[in-house]
Write an enzyme that holds these catalytic residues in place. Structure first.
Site, mmCIF file in Angstrom:
data_model
loop_
_atom_site.group_PDB
_atom_site.id
_atom_site.type_symbol
_atom_site.label_atom_id
_atom_site.label_comp_id
_atom_site.label_asym_id
_atom_site.label_seq_id
_atom_site.Cartn_x
_atom_site.Cartn_y
_atom_site.Cartn_z
ATOM 1 N N GLU A 100 -52.298 -19.305 43.863
ATOM 2 C CA GLU A 100 -51.844 -19.558 42.764
ATOM 3 C C GLU A 100 -49.968 -19.682 42.892
ATOM 4 O O GLU A 100 -48.779 -20.708 42.219
ATOM 5 C CB GLU A 100 -52.002 -18.842 41.132
ATOM 6 C CG GLU A 100 -51.941 -19.807 39.971
ATOM 7 C CD GLU A 100 -50.602 -19.044 38.999
ATOM 8 O OE1 GLU A 100 -50.139 -20.194 38.414
ATOM 9 O OE2 GLU A 100 -49.779 -18.789 39.266
ATOM 10 N N ASP B 92 -53.642 -13.583 43.915
ATOM 11 C CA ASP B 92 -52.550 -13.139 44.504
ATOM 12 C C ASP B 92 -51.381 -12.835 43.356
ATOM 13 O O ASP B 92 -51.683 -13.161 42.234
ATOM 14 C CB ASP B 92 -52.386 -14.806 45.312
ATOM 15 C CG ASP B 92 -51.966 -15.793 44.233
ATOM 16 O OD1 ASP B 92 -52.534 -16.207 43.792
ATOM 17 O OD2 ASP B 92 -50.446 -16.283 44.226
#
EC number: 3.4.11.4
Length: 409
Positions: A177, A82
Site C-alpha cells: 500500500e 507493509d
C-alpha cells in the site's frame, strides 16, 4: 480484545518495509512473513478459509450467525501489511509509556531523540493514557499494523462471544500500500463484500471518505556537455533547465504551504549532470478540475521549454495513480453515516475530514468496493516520532464491532 497490544507488538517486529524501486510483487519478500503469520492466527480463530495467495494478499471470512429473514450486508475490513520505505522498519524496538505525564518522552538518550509536546501538541491529549513509541531509530509500524491488530481483535471477540449476532464478515490484509500498489491485484469479486472499511487512519475519531486525486510525473532533461573552456553558445546544462522548469511551478502550491483541500506539486527526487537530469514529481488535489489543471500546467511548462531549447529537450511522462473516492462513496453514504453513529455510540467524537493522501480504499472504491477509512489511533506515521495510544486502539476495535452490530440489527 486483551491480546491486542501483544499482537501489535509482535507484528511490528517483522520488517515489512516496501520498496518503490522494486519490480517484483510484492515489492519485498519479507511481507510474506507477516502474511503467513496472519493466516495462522485467523485459522486459529476458526476462520477456516483464511488464505494467502501468490501475491501476498490475505483474505478470510467469519460466517454470519444471524437467524433472520432480513438481508444483512457482507462487510469487509481491510488493513495493509507493509510499512513505509521512508524509514527503516527493521529491528523495531517499541517502548511502552504508561500513564503518560504530558512531558517530553526520551526515545533515545544516546542520540538525544525526544518526542516532545512542544513539537507534537497532540501528545497533550493523551495525558494519563498508555502510549507506544519507537526507540528513535526506526518507525513504529502503527501504519498499518495497528489496523491489523484491531481487526483481528474484533474477530477474536466475535468468535469468543457467539451470542453476539453478526452478518458475514470479510477481512483482507494487503501488501505494498505504501508504494501505491496495494489494490493492484486485489480480487474484489473473490473478497465478496458489499462494502468495506480500511482501518488505516490516524488520530482517534478520524473518518474519511475523500482523498486526493493523484498523479506521478517523470521528467527527463537532455543537455549537451561541452568542455567548459569551449562551451560558449554550445553547452546546454540539463540541470539548469530542470531548475527553470521547477521555478515555473507555483511557489505556494507545495506541501509545506498547503492544508485541508489545497493541492500541491512535490519534487520527490532529482539526479543529474550537465548531460542529463531526471526529476520526479507527484501532483495532488481533491478537486478533479484543479487536478487536471495542475497536470496541464506542468505539461505547458514542458512545452514552453521544449520550444525554447529545442523539441525533445524534455521528455514528460504523467501517470494517474488514484482518484478521489468521494464520487463512489456518496451514492452509498449510509456506510459513512453508520460509521459515524458507531463512533458516537462508543463515546468517540467523529472527525470527518479529507485524507491528504490515499488509501487502498480509494482505488478499491473505483473497483466496485466502496471503502471509507477509519482511525487506528496512531500519529506521526512514516518516521521515528510515530506513536500510538493503546486506549485509542481499543476504541478502534469497539467501532468495528459497533458497525457490525448496527448492520446486523
Amino acid at each position: 480484545m486483551k491480546n491486542m497490544v501483544q499482537r501489535f507488538l509482535k507484528y511490528v517486529t517483522i520488517d515489512t518495509k516496501s520498496d518503490h524501486e522494486s519490480e517484483s510483487f510484492p515489492s519485498t519478500k519479507s511481507q510474506f512473513d507477516l502474511a503467513k503469520l496472519l493466516v495462522e492466527e485467523l485459522k486459529a480463530l476458526g476462520l477456516e478459509d483464511a488464505v494467502m495467495d501468490e501475491n501476498c494478499y490475505v483474505m478470510a471470512t467469519l460466517p454470519s450467525n444471524c437467524n433472520t429473514d432480513k438481508t444483512i450486508p457482507t462487510i469487509g475490513f481491510i488493513a495493509h501489511m507493509d510499512t513505509s520505505p521512508d524509514m527503516s522498519g527493521k529491528d523495531v524496538k517499541p517502548q511502552m509509556v504508561e500513564n503518560y505525564d504530558g512531558q517530553d518522552i526520551v526515545l533515545n538518550q544516546e542520540k538525544n531523540i525526544i518526542l516532545s509536546p512542544t513539537d507534537f501538541p497532540d501528545l497533550k491529549n493523551y495525558v494519563g493514557k498508555t502510549l507506544i513509541t519507537t526507540d528513535g531509530t526506526t518507525l513504529l509500524g502503527a501504519d498499518n499494523k495497528a489496523g491489523i491488530a484491531e481487526i483481528i481483535s474484533a474477530l477474536e471477540y466475535l468468535v469468543q462471544n457467539p451470542e453476539v449476532q453478526h452478518g458475514t464478515i470479510k477481512v483482507a490484509f494487503t501488501p505494498d500500500e505504501e508504494v501505491g500498489h496495494g489494490a493492484d491485484r486485489f480480487d474484489v469479486e473473490k473478497f465478496g463484500a458489499d462494502f468495506a472499511y480500511t482501518i488505516d487512519g490516524g488520530e482517534i475519531g478520524e473518518l474519511e471518505y475523500e482523498n486526493f486525486n493523484a498523479a506521478g510525473v517523470k521528467i527527463l532533461v537532455h543537455g549537451r556537455n561541452i568542455h567548459p573552456g569551449t562551451a560558449k553558445n554550445r553547452m546546454v546544462n540539463s540541470m539548469e533547465i530542470a531548475m527553470e522548469l521547477h521555478a515555473m511551478l507555483p511557489e505556494n502550491q507545495k506541501p509545506q504551504y498547503t492544508e485541508g483541500y489545497e493541492g500541491f506539486f512535490l519534487l520527490t527526487g532529482i539526479r543529474g549532470d550537465v548531460e542529463e537530469t531526471k526529476c520526479g514529481y507527484i501532483i495532488r488535489d481533491h478537486c478533479k478540475n484543479k487536478f487536471e489543471e495542475k497536470k496541464s500546467l506542468i505539461k505547458n511548462a514542458v512545452d514552453f521549454l521544449n520550444g525554447k531549447y529545442g523539441e525533445g529537450t524534455i521528455n514528460l511522462t504523467v501517470t494517474d495513480n488514484y482518484f478521489n473516492m468521494k464520487e463512489k462513496i456518496e451514492p452509498v453514504m449510509h456506510i459513512v453515516e453508520t460509521a459515524r453513529t458507531a463512533m458516537e455510540e462508543v463515546g468517540v467524537t467523529p472527525i470527518i475530514k479529507p485524507i491528504r493522501g490515499g488509501t487502498d480504499g480509494a482505488r478499491l472504491s473505483f473497483m466496485g468496493l466502496p471503502c471509507p477509512n477509519i482511525f487506528t489511533g496512531g500519529h506521526n506515521f512514516h518516521g521515528k516520532y510515530e506513536y500510538i495510544c493503546v486506549e485509542s486502539m481499543y476504541k478502534a476495535t469497539e467501532v468495528i464491532l459497533k458497525i457490525i452490530e448496527l448492520y446486523s440489527k
